[in-house]
Design a protein around this motif. Sequence first.
Motif, PDB file in Angstrom:
ATOM      1  N   MET A  41      22.104  79.385  22.396  1.00  0.00           N
ATOM      2  CA  MET A  41      22.190  78.549  23.588  1.00  0.00           C
ATOM      3  C   MET A  41      21.327  77.304  23.385  1.00  0.00           C
ATOM      4  O   MET A  41      20.136  77.417  23.091  1.00  0.00           O
ATOM      5  CB  MET A  41      21.711  79.330  24.814  1.00  0.00           C
ATOM      6  N   PRO A  42      21.886  76.104  23.503  1.00  0.00           N
ATOM      7  CA  PRO A  42      21.120  74.876  23.261  1.00  0.00           C
ATOM      8  C   PRO A  42      20.059  74.650  24.328  1.00  0.00           C
ATOM      9  O   PRO A  42      20.221  75.038  25.486  1.00  0.00           O
ATOM     10  CB  PRO A  42      22.192  73.777  23.283  1.00  0.00           C
ATOM     11  N   THR A  43      18.983  74.005  23.909  1.00  0.00           N
ATOM     12  CA  THR A  43      17.853  73.751  24.803  1.00  0.00           C
ATOM     13  C   THR A  43      17.454  72.284  24.740  1.00  0.00           C
ATOM     14  O   THR A  43      17.356  71.701  23.662  1.00  0.00           O
ATOM     15  CB  THR A  43      16.644  74.621  24.409  1.00  0.00           C
ATOM     16  N   LEU A  44      17.220  71.703  25.923  1.00  0.00           N
ATOM     17  CA  LEU A  44      16.725  70.343  26.038  1.00  0.00           C
ATOM     18  C   LEU A  44      15.306  70.393  26.596  1.00  0.00           C
ATOM     19  O   LEU A  44      15.053  71.025  27.614  1.00  0.00           O
ATOM     20  CB  LEU A  44      17.611  69.517  26.979  1.00  0.00           C
ATOM     21  N   TRP A  69      23.613  65.430  29.332  1.00  0.00           N
ATOM     22  CA  TRP A  69      23.447  66.528  28.366  1.00  0.00           C
ATOM     23  C   TRP A  69      23.902  67.853  28.984  1.00  0.00           C
ATOM     24  O   TRP A  69      24.607  68.639  28.347  1.00  0.00           O
ATOM     25  CB  TRP A  69      21.989  66.613  27.923  1.00  0.00           C
ATOM     26  N   GLN A  70      23.510  68.084  30.234  1.00  0.00           N
ATOM     27  CA  GLN A  70      23.889  69.332  30.893  1.00  0.00           C
ATOM     28  C   GLN A  70      25.394  69.410  31.140  1.00  0.00           C
ATOM     29  O   GLN A  70      25.965  70.506  31.126  1.00  0.00           O
ATOM     30  CB  GLN A  70      23.134  69.476  32.218  1.00  0.00           C
ATOM     31  N   THR A  72      19.853  75.394  28.348  1.00  0.00           N
ATOM     32  CA  THR A  72      18.557  75.553  28.999  1.00  0.00           C
ATOM     33  C   THR A  72      17.820  74.221  29.004  1.00  0.00           C
ATOM     34  O   THR A  72      17.807  73.517  27.992  1.00  0.00           O
ATOM     35  CB  THR A  72      17.699  76.599  28.259  1.00  0.00           C
ATOM     36  N   VAL A  73      17.218  73.882  30.137  1.00  0.00           N
ATOM     37  CA  VAL A  73      16.394  72.675  30.232  1.00  0.00           C
ATOM     38  C   VAL A  73      14.960  73.099  30.549  1.00  0.00           C
ATOM     39  O   VAL A  73      14.717  73.808  31.529  1.00  0.00           O
ATOM     40  CB  VAL A  73      16.902  71.697  31.309  1.00  0.00           C
ATOM     41  N   ILE A  74      14.036  72.665  29.713  1.00  0.00           N
ATOM     42  CA  ILE A  74      12.605  72.850  29.974  1.00  0.00           C
ATOM     43  C   ILE A  74      12.083  71.513  30.447  1.00  0.00           C
ATOM     44  O   ILE A  74      12.105  70.526  29.702  1.00  0.00           O
ATOM     45  CB  ILE A  74      11.856  73.298  28.711  1.00  0.00           C
ATOM     46  N   HIS A  75      11.640  71.436  31.691  1.00  0.00           N
ATOM     47  CA  HIS A  75      11.171  70.163  32.256  1.00  0.00           C
ATOM     48  C   HIS A  75       9.660  70.184  32.384  1.00  0.00           C
ATOM     49  O   HIS A  75       9.098  71.004  33.109  1.00  0.00           O
ATOM     50  CB  HIS A  75      11.808  69.917  33.628  1.00  0.00           C
ATOM     51  N   ALA A 133      17.013  69.214  21.437  1.00  0.00           N
ATOM     52  CA  ALA A 133      16.886  67.776  21.691  1.00  0.00           C
ATOM     53  C   ALA A 133      15.756  67.569  22.681  1.00  0.00           C
ATOM     54  O   ALA A 133      15.413  68.465  23.454  1.00  0.00           O
ATOM     55  CB  ALA A 133      18.190  67.194  22.222  1.00  0.00           C
ATOM     56  N   VAL A 134      15.178  66.363  22.640  1.00  0.00           N
ATOM     57  CA  VAL A 134      14.057  66.030  23.525  1.00  0.00           C
ATOM     58  C   VAL A 134      14.324  64.669  24.154  1.00  0.00           C
ATOM     59  O   VAL A 134      14.800  63.751  23.481  1.00  0.00           O
ATOM     60  CB  VAL A 134      12.726  65.978  22.741  1.00  0.00           C
ATOM     61  N   VAL A 135      14.031  64.551  25.438  1.00  0.00           N
ATOM     62  CA  VAL A 135      14.049  63.241  26.097  1.00  0.00           C
ATOM     63  C   VAL A 135      12.697  63.051  26.768  1.00  0.00           C
ATOM     64  O   VAL A 135      12.192  63.945  27.454  1.00  0.00           O
ATOM     65  CB  VAL A 135      15.206  63.096  27.108  1.00  0.00           C
TER      66      VAL A 135
END
Length: 211
Positions: free
Chosen positions: A1-4, A29-30, A37-40, A89-91
Amino acid sequence: MPTLLHIDSSAFTDGSVSREVSAAFRAAWQAQHPDGTVIHRDLAARPVPHLDADGISASAVPADGRSPAQAAAFALREELMSELEQADAVVIGTPMYNFTIPSSLKAWLDQVILVGRTAGESPSAAGKPVTVVAARGGSYAPGAPREPYEFVTTYLEKVLTGMLSLEVDFIVPEFTLAPVVPAMAGFVQQAADSKARALEDAERKAKALAA
């Protein structure tokens, strides 16, 4: 599962262009990864502590030999480094404060940079794509009077590529103060155009990474 991994560092929640553009990147991206998964990390709402002596010295001490303070300090570093390593990926959204990045973002960088793991000969997150939204109140573009004072992209490009070996791309909305500073009223249209381009770039770059 991709993670941002999504990092915001503006002190403002309302009216922040860096937050608006980083959110547009995240939304695009979502849309491509609805199950991702998004880690904010909101470094203004939940500041990361500055790296201290315990956090620095703990990396040179075996886990079973660390003091309670060293163990707690390194547990935070471990958490932050793991988030970077696990992301696909990172933003990063950052404003310019006094010609450079907010201290909250510098604190995060100091915590995640560890020679022998994330930095050094074989960085653990090497090659990971990072998109930096670097907003600024005026213009520091090539040829602008204040070009020599630009220490946001110049610093981040060096530290993210030179130490962490990440693949870095920048989105740079300018003149963000024009709508609220009377002396900059003549740049309101440039501000609107710059933000529109930044939002388009964010969506395009997010889709390209997802593909």
